[in-house]
Design a protein around this motif. Structure first.
Motif, mmCIF file in Angstrom:
data_model
loop_
_atom_site.group_PDB
_atom_site.id
_atom_site.type_symbol
_atom_site.label_atom_id
_atom_site.label_comp_id
_atom_site.label_asym_id
_atom_site.label_seq_id
_atom_site.Cartn_x
_atom_site.Cartn_y
_atom_site.Cartn_z
ATOM 1 N N ASN A 156 -1.354 3.725 6.425
ATOM 2 C CA ASN A 156 -1.098 3.114 5.113
ATOM 3 C C ASN A 156 0.050 2.102 5.154
ATOM 4 O O ASN A 156 0.809 1.977 4.193
ATOM 5 C CB ASN A 156 -0.785 4.194 4.065
ATOM 6 N N PHE A 157 0.178 1.389 6.264
ATOM 7 C CA PHE A 157 1.254 0.393 6.345
ATOM 8 C C PHE A 157 1.039 -0.722 5.332
ATOM 9 O O PHE A 157 1.982 -1.207 4.710
ATOM 10 C CB PHE A 157 1.312 -0.179 7.762
ATOM 11 N N ILE A 158 -0.214 -1.146 5.155
ATOM 12 C CA ILE A 158 -0.525 -2.175 4.155
ATOM 13 C C ILE A 158 -1.672 -1.687 3.280
ATOM 14 O O ILE A 158 -2.720 -1.309 3.796
ATOM 15 C CB ILE A 158 -0.958 -3.502 4.813
ATOM 16 N N ASN A 159 -1.480 -1.685 1.996
ATOM 17 C CA ASN A 159 -2.592 -1.488 1.070
ATOM 18 C C ASN A 159 -3.164 -2.872 0.788
ATOM 19 O O ASN A 159 -2.492 -3.742 0.236
ATOM 20 C CB ASN A 159 -2.123 -0.832 -0.221
ATOM 21 N N ILE A 160 -4.405 -3.086 1.189
ATOM 22 C CA ILE A 160 -4.993 -4.427 1.159
ATOM 23 C C ILE A 160 -4.997 -5.013 -0.248
ATOM 24 O O ILE A 160 -4.584 -6.152 -0.472
ATOM 25 C CB ILE A 160 -6.421 -4.405 1.725
ATOM 26 N N ASN A 161 -5.470 -4.225 -1.209
ATOM 27 C CA ASN A 161 -5.570 -4.747 -2.566
ATOM 28 C C ASN A 161 -4.199 -5.016 -3.178
ATOM 29 O O ASN A 161 -4.002 -5.990 -3.896
ATOM 30 C CB ASN A 161 -6.369 -3.774 -3.428
ATOM 31 N N HIS A 162 -3.239 -4.142 -2.872
ATOM 32 C CA HIS A 162 -1.874 -4.362 -3.354
ATOM 33 C C HIS A 162 -1.309 -5.649 -2.767
ATOM 34 O O HIS A 162 -0.674 -6.443 -3.469
ATOM 35 C CB HIS A 162 -0.997 -3.166 -2.973
ATOM 36 N N ALA A 163 -1.566 -5.869 -1.469
ATOM 37 C CA ALA A 163 -1.048 -7.065 -0.802
ATOM 38 C C ALA A 163 -1.647 -8.342 -1.379
ATOM 39 O O ALA A 163 -0.988 -9.375 -1.447
ATOM 40 C CB ALA A 163 -1.323 -6.985 0.703
ATOM 41 N N LYS A 164 -2.906 -8.262 -1.807
ATOM 42 C CA LYS A 164 -3.587 -9.459 -2.299
ATOM 43 C C LYS A 164 -3.223 -9.825 -3.734
ATOM 44 O O LYS A 164 -3.601 -10.895 -4.208
ATOM 45 C CB LYS A 164 -5.105 -9.267 -2.179
ATOM 46 N N GLU A 165 -2.499 -8.959 -4.433
ATOM 47 C CA GLU A 165 -2.081 -9.291 -5.797
ATOM 48 C C GLU A 165 -0.959 -10.323 -5.738
ATOM 49 O O GLU A 165 0.089 -10.061 -5.157
ATOM 50 C CB GLU A 165 -1.625 -8.036 -6.528
ATOM 51 N N PRO A 166 -1.156 -11.497 -6.330
ATOM 52 C CA PRO A 166 -0.179 -12.596 -6.202
ATOM 53 C C PRO A 166 1.234 -12.219 -6.628
ATOM 54 O O PRO A 166 2.210 -12.681 -6.025
ATOM 55 C CB PRO A 166 -0.771 -13.688 -7.111
ATOM 56 N N GLU A 167 1.343 -11.366 -7.665
ATOM 57 C CA GLU A 167 2.668 -11.051 -8.186
ATOM 58 C C GLU A 167 3.531 -10.256 -7.198
ATOM 59 O O GLU A 167 4.758 -10.183 -7.354
ATOM 60 C CB GLU A 167 2.563 -10.265 -9.505
ATOM 61 N N ASN A 168 2.893 -9.661 -6.191
ATOM 62 C CA ASN A 168 3.655 -8.879 -5.220
ATOM 63 C C ASN A 168 4.300 -9.747 -4.142
ATOM 64 O O ASN A 168 5.188 -9.288 -3.423
ATOM 65 C CB ASN A 168 2.761 -7.819 -4.578
ATOM 66 N N GLY A 169 3.843 -10.996 -4.010
ATOM 67 C CA GLY A 169 4.481 -11.947 -3.107
ATOM 68 C C GLY A 169 4.392 -11.607 -1.629
ATOM 69 O O GLY A 169 5.226 -12.050 -0.836
ATOM 70 N N LEU A 170 3.384 -10.824 -1.241
ATOM 71 C CA LEU A 170 3.248 -10.459 0.167
ATOM 72 C C LEU A 170 2.403 -11.453 0.951
ATOM 73 O O LEU A 170 2.456 -11.491 2.186
ATOM 74 C CB LEU A 170 2.630 -9.058 0.290
ATOM 75 N N ILE A 171 1.618 -12.240 0.251
ATOM 76 C CA ILE A 171 0.796 -13.264 0.897
ATOM 77 C C ILE A 171 1.322 -14.642 0.506
ATOM 78 O O ILE A 171 1.475 -14.942 -0.677
ATOM 79 C CB ILE A 171 -0.682 -13.109 0.502
ATOM 80 N N VAL A 172 1.622 -15.457 1.498
ATOM 81 C CA VAL A 172 2.177 -16.798 1.279
ATOM 82 C C VAL A 172 1.201 -17.824 1.831
ATOM 83 O O VAL A 172 0.869 -17.791 3.018
ATOM 84 C CB VAL A 172 3.551 -16.947 1.963
ATOM 85 N N ASP A 173 0.699 -18.686 0.969
ATOM 86 C CA ASP A 173 -0.288 -19.699 1.374
ATOM 87 C C ASP A 173 -1.502 -19.057 2.047
ATOM 88 O O ASP A 173 -2.069 -19.605 3.005
ATOM 89 C CB ASP A 173 0.349 -20.726 2.317
#
Length: 346
Positions: free
Chosen positions: A122-139
């Motif tokens: 559970n290092f990365i929850n995919i759906n959580h990471a893809k939510e823009p407000e969480n700021g985990l994905i850049v460009d």
């Protein structure tokens, strides 16, 4: 065999002086187009060297892991390191967010005998990471930082100690899955039973120790009824007691926080606080704050209050905050004071 998804990698390294046989290095793995990946296949980084040493060649892996619906999908991190036997390493993994901050930091130690590092579930929850407000994905990309601390030569003694601890954990896991020599039965809220061992329960929890030490029915009857914990949560609490590990922590974090507080399992409580803190959102902030306050989870409470302050306009507009005013007026005061103090400083 799973197909492998290509990714781009950027790395930087720094080496400490040779005379202290300590090597510090870091490897930044940027996975392109992560926001569009369905993560059905493993994702593998290119191989990289530490200090240009062929004996210190490593590679990172992300493995998909699905629990039920896609919303619960997560991935694991594994690292396979062909380190020469004289080396033992500690690997510290972090996600780098849009503010260049380290998020959800976890660490592992390599096994000196097999050069294998256990995965971080559970290092990365995919759906959580893809939510823009969480700021985990850049460009569209996600960045994973792997920091490495490697010690050679005189570290062999510590390596043997680590291997011994690893074997001890494996031995305890055998008894977790096996009723052999069990002398107590735990009964969950639905009546389901799990066999356990009093010695281990008492060694890990002062609450269980108190039950078995005093002349209580748990001591004489060999059963412990736990009416407010369901089977899945109870099972993972026991897994932690026996092995120090937990499965499906992200989905059970709230229940396990309550259970760990009830049975004085402080390390498990901290693990739950970390997970809940890393997944808090505008909609869940108030509920998480109430949970943290109820179970005296000071680290989680502090993190959630900071999140609320940073997102005060959106959080105060939620239904959760409106209901808080009628049920937890003291928490309302804490929230408002935190917001006011933050604005005064700024």
């Amino acid at each position: 065999m799973n197909s492998r998804v290509p990714c781009s990698v950027r790395s930087n390294q720094s080496v400490m002086p040779d005379q202290i046989t300590l090597l510090n290095a870091s490897f930044l793995w940027t996975i392109d187009n992560f926001s569009r990946l369905n993560c059905q296949n493993e994702i593998v980084s290119p191989k990289f060297l530490i200090n240009s040493d062929d004996h210190l060649q490593m590679q990172l892996f992300l493995f998909p892991k699905t629990n039920g619906e896609q919303t619960n999908s997560s991935v694991e991190v594994e690292l396979v390191s062909p380190l020469v036997p004289k080396y033992q390493s500690r690997f510290i993994f972090s996600i780098i967010n849009s503010k260049d901050e380290k998020i959800k930091t976890c660490s592992l130690v390599s096994d000196i005998k097999t050069n294998y590092v256990e995965s971080i579930a559970n290092f990365i929850n995919i759906n959580h990471a893809k939510e823009p407000e969480n700021g985990l994905i850049v460009d569209g990309n996600i960045r994973i930082l792997c920091e490495i601390e490697t010690i050679g030569g005189n570290f062999q003694k510590l390596s043997r100690e680590s291997a011994s601890k690893f074997q001890l954990s494996k031995d305890m896991e055998f008894f977790f899955h096996n009723e052999k020599f069990s002398d107590v039965v735990l009964i969950d809220s639905t009546g389901k039973k799990i066999h356990a061992h009093k010695l281990l329960l008492a060694a890990r929890s002062t609450v269980f120790a108190g039950m078995f030490e005093h002349n209580m029915k748990e001591k004489t009857e060999g059963t412990v009824t736990i009416p407010n914990i369901e089977y899945d949560c109870l099972k993972e609490m026991l897994r932690f007691i026996y092995t120090g590990k937990v499965e499906n922590l992200e989905n059970l974090a709230v229940d396990l926080l309550s259970a760990s507080d009830q049975y004085a399992l402080h390390d498990l409580k901290e693990m739950c606080e970390s997970v809940l803190s890393s997944t808090v959102t505008t909609e869940t902030a108030i509920a998480t704050l109430v949970i943290a306050d109820k179970h005296s989870a000071s680290i989680l409470k502090s993190d959630v209050l900071k999140f609320i302050v940073d997102n005060s306009k959106d959080v105060i507009a939620t239904v959760g905050f409106q209901s808080l005013q009628s049920s937890h007026i003291d928490l309302v005061k804490e929230v408002l004071c935190a917001v006011v103090n933050a604005r005064a400083i700024n």
